[in-house]
Design a protein around this motif. Structure first.
Motif, PDB file in Angstrom:
ATOM      1  N   SER A  46      -2.206   5.706  -8.588  1.00  0.00           N
ATOM      2  CA  SER A  46      -2.543   4.900  -7.415  1.00  0.00           C
ATOM      3  C   SER A  46      -4.011   5.076  -7.040  1.00  0.00           C
ATOM      4  O   SER A  46      -4.680   4.104  -6.659  1.00  0.00           O
ATOM      5  N   LEU A  96      -2.452  -6.124  -4.646  1.00  0.00           N
ATOM      6  CA  LEU A  96      -1.935  -6.500  -3.335  1.00  0.00           C
ATOM      7  C   LEU A  96      -1.523  -7.971  -3.311  1.00  0.00           C
ATOM      8  O   LEU A  96      -0.543  -8.352  -2.659  1.00  0.00           O
ATOM      9  N   TYR A 114      -7.218  -3.452  -7.386  1.00  0.00           N
ATOM     10  CA  TYR A 114      -6.487  -3.172  -6.147  1.00  0.00           C
ATOM     11  C   TYR A 114      -6.201  -4.452  -5.377  1.00  0.00           C
ATOM     12  O   TYR A 114      -5.078  -4.693  -4.926  1.00  0.00           O
ATOM     13  N   GLU A 160       0.816  -1.205   0.000  1.00  0.00           N
ATOM     14  CA  GLU A 160       0.000   0.000   0.000  1.00  0.00           C
ATOM     15  C   GLU A 160       0.857   1.266   0.000  1.00  0.00           C
ATOM     16  O   GLU A 160       0.523   2.256  -0.661  1.00  0.00           O
ATOM     17  N   ILE A 189      -6.737   2.103  -6.690  1.00  0.00           N
ATOM     18  CA  ILE A 189      -7.540   1.900  -5.473  1.00  0.00           C
ATOM     19  C   ILE A 189      -9.031   1.994  -5.788  1.00  0.00           C
ATOM     20  O   ILE A 189      -9.858   1.290  -5.200  1.00  0.00           O
ATOM     21  N   GLU A 193       1.515   4.309  -2.986  1.00  0.00           N
ATOM     22  CA  GLU A 193       1.523   5.762  -2.781  1.00  0.00           C
ATOM     23  C   GLU A 193       2.735   6.394  -3.462  1.00  0.00           C
ATOM     24  O   GLU A 193       2.644   7.487  -4.049  1.00  0.00           O
TER      25      GLU A 193
END
Length: 487
Positions: free
Chosen positions: A111, A125, A121, A72, A115, A76
Motif C-alpha cells: 500500500s 481510487l 494511487y 483508502e 501511495i 491499508e
C-alpha cells in the motif's frame, strides 16, 4: 376612574399589548431558517450541508457494509493481510507464491508503494470507487458496470478487519449526528446441489416439493449448521465495543441473486435461520445487479423461495432490493413486475430502490398496498443517479410522495459513492420542494421503519427527541445571532 389592570395584563401591555403574539419556539425558528435556505432561485447548498450535518438523523436503513468502507482503508488492509496490489490490473493478490513472484518482479506493490506512486494511487481510487467519474473525460466503463466492478477489486479484504471497519463507520456516523445503521453485512453461507438446480429448471417442476426436500437436507447437514455458527460468531466478534448510548448497529444477512438456484436458496435459508437465532441480525436481503442475466431469469423463482421461507419463519423481516432498473437497462417487460412480486409474493417489509415503479403494470395498486401496509421504500438518490441515470423529476420519489407511500433517505454504498447521509438529505432538499416538518419526519421514519426490536426502537426515538430539542435550540440561537448582527 380608570380601573387597575391585573398584573399579567400590565406585563402584556408593557411587552407590546394584550394581544402580542407569544415568542416563537425554537422549532418555529428552525422551520423559518430552513425555509430561508431553500428560498430563491437556487438552494443555499453550503448552508444546507451544515444544517443537515448538524441535524440529528435517526438511521440509515439501506447501507452495504463492504460498499461503505472507503478505498483508502481497504488499501491499508492489503498490508495488514500481507497481500499486495498488482501494478497492471489493480487487483489484490492473495496467493503466497504469486505475491512472492510479483514482489520479485516489482509488479505487486504494498500500500505504501501504491501511495508513493501518485498516478497509480489516483487510478486505484478511481477503480475502487466512483471517485472522479463525473469530471473524468477518458474512455470509461458504463456507470453501472463501474459501480458494481468496484466490489471485485476490494473483495479479497472486505471481510477482514471487520471490527475496525465497523468502528470507523460508527465514528463517521457520530460525526454527522447519525445514531443508527442497519447494515447489509456479510453474505449468508451457501452450498450447491446440481440435482436441485437440474430439477427446478425442468418445465412444470413441483417447486414446493423441491424446496421442502432441499431445506430438510440442509437443516440436517453438519457443515451447513457449522457455517451458521461461524457467521454468528463473526457478527459477535465484529460488533464488539460498537453499541453504546450514542450509537447502535444492527445487521442484515444477504443473498447474491446471480448465483445458482441451489446456492441462492441455501443462502436464503441460512439468512432466515441467522435472523431467527440472533437479535443482532434483524433481517434478510437479496443484492447484486438486478439487470444481470441470471438475476432477471431467476427473479420470479427467488420471490417464490422467499415466500416459502417466510411461511416457515414468519417473524423474519425482509428488506428486498427490487426495481433497481431503468428504461433501456433490460427489455421493457423486465420493468413491469419486480416491485410488485417483492411485496405480494415474497412479503417484503421494505423495498430497496424501487426506481422502475412508473413502468410496473400495477403501479397504482403497488403504491396503495405500500401505503396501507406501511411498507416504505428506501431512497438512494446518489446511487440511483449514478447507476441508472434516474434523478430529479424522473425519480419515482415524486410518485411515492404524491400517493402517500412512506419512504426513508439512505446512502446505499457511501464508500464506493463517496457520499454520506447528510449529503443525501441535501440532495433531497435541493431537488424536491420540502420543508422542515418533512425532513424531521424522515429522520424519525428511519427509526420507525427500522427492524429494531421494540424496546431498542423506543429507546432510540426517545434519544432522538432530546437530540432534536438541542439541535433546534442551537439553530434558533445561531439564527438570532445572525439576525441581530445584520445592519
Amino acid at each position: 376612574m380608570q380601573k387597575k389592570l391585573p398584573g399579567l395584563m400590565i406585563a402584556l401591555a408593557i411587552a407590546g399589548g394584550a394581544n402580542a403574539a407569544p415568542p416563537a419556539s425554537n422549532e418555529d425558528i428552525t422551520k423559518r431558517h430552513f425555509a430561508e435556505l431553500l428560498a430563491g432561485p437556487q438552494p443555499k447548498t453550503a448552508e444546507l450541508t451544515m444544517f443537515f450535518s448538524m441535524m440529528p438523523k435517526g438511521g440509515d436503513l439501506h447501507h452495504h457494509y463492504s460498499g461503505a468502507i472507503y478505498a483508502e482503508q481497504y488499501l491499508e488492509w492489503v498490508d495488514k493481510q500481507r497481500f499486495c496490489v498488482d501494478k497492471a490490473s489493480y487487483q489484490i493478490v492473495t496467493d503466497a507464491a504469486a505475491i512472492a513472484a510479483g514482489r520479485a518482479k516489482g509488479s505487486c506493490l504494498s500500500s505504501s508503494e501504491v501511495i508513493g506512486d501518485n498516478a497509480m494511487y489516483r487510478e486505484l481510487l478511481q477503480r475502487w470507487s466512483i471517485k472522479d467519474y463525473a469530471n473524468h473525460g477518458a474512455l470509461q466503463a458504463p456507470p453501472d458496470r463501474q459501480f458494481f466492478d468496484t466490489f471485485g477489486y476490494f473483495g479479497p479484504v472486505a471481510s477482514s478487519n471487520t471490527n475496525e471497519g465497523l468502528l470507523t463507520l460508527k465514528q463517521r456516523a457520530l460525526q454527522e449526528n447519525l445514531g443508527y445503521i442497519e447494515t447489509i453485512f456479510e453474505l449468508a453461507p451457501f452450498t450447491q446441489s446440481a440435482d436441485f438446480d437440474r430439477k427446478v429448471a425442468q418445465p412444470g417442476a413441483d417447486l414446493a416439493a423441491q424446496l421442502t426436500a432441499w431445506s430438510a437436507t440442509l437443516e440436517q447437514d453438519a457443515a451447513f449448521k457449522q457455517n451458521i455458527a461461524n457467521y454468528l460468531a463473526n457478527v459477535k466478534a465484529s460488533s464488539a465495543g460498537l453499541d453504546d448510548a450514542r450509537f447502535t448497529m444492527r445487521y442484515q444477512a444477504y443473498v447474491l441473486r446471480f448465483l445458482s438456484p441451489s446456492q441462492v436458496f441455501s443462502s436464503m435459508l441460512a439468512g432466515f435461520q441467522l435472523a431467527s437465532q440472533s437479535p443482532q441480525i434483524v433481517g434478510v436481503n437479496i443484492v447484486g445487479a438486478e439487470n444481470f442475466s441470471v438475476s432477471m431469469r431467476d427473479y420470479a423463482l427467488h420471490m417464490q423461495m422467499f415466500k416459502f421461507l417466510k411461511t416457515k419463519y414468519p417473524s423474519v423481516k425482509l428488506a428486498l432490493h427490487a426495481g433497481e432498473l431503468a428504461l433501456g437497462m433490460v427489455p421493457p417487460e423486465g420493468l413491469t413486475f419486480h416491485i410488485n412480486d417483492a411485496i405480494t409474493v415474497a412479503g417484503a417489509d421494505r423495498i430497496g430502490h424501487g426506481i422502475d415503479l412508473a413502468h410496473e403494470t400495477n403501479a397504482l395498486g403497488i403504491m396503495k398496498t405500500m401505503r396501507e401496509r406501511g411498507i416504505p421504500v428506501e431512497i438512494n438518490l446518489t446511487s440511483n443517479d449514478f447507476i441508472a441515470g434516474v434523478k430529479n423529476q424522473a425519480h419515482p420519489l415524486t410518485l411515492y410522495r404524491k400517493y402517500g407511500v412512506p419512504f426513508v433517505i439512505s446512502t446505499d454504498d457511501p464508500g464506493v459513492a463517496r457520499n454520506n447521509l447528510s449529503g443525501e438529505y441535501v440532495l433531497f432538499a435541493s431537488r424536491y420542494k420540502t420543508d422542515y416538518a418533512e425532513v424531521k419526519k424522515l429522520s424519525y421514519n428511519s427509526l420507525r421503519y427500522s427492524f429494531l426490536a421494540a424496546g431498542d426502537k423506543q429507546r432510540l426515538i426517545k434519544a432522538l427527541d432530546g437530540r432534536f430539542t438541542q439541535f433546534e435550540a442551537d439553530i434558533a440561537a445561531a439564527h438570532k445571532n445572525t439576525t441581530a448582527a445584520k445592519p
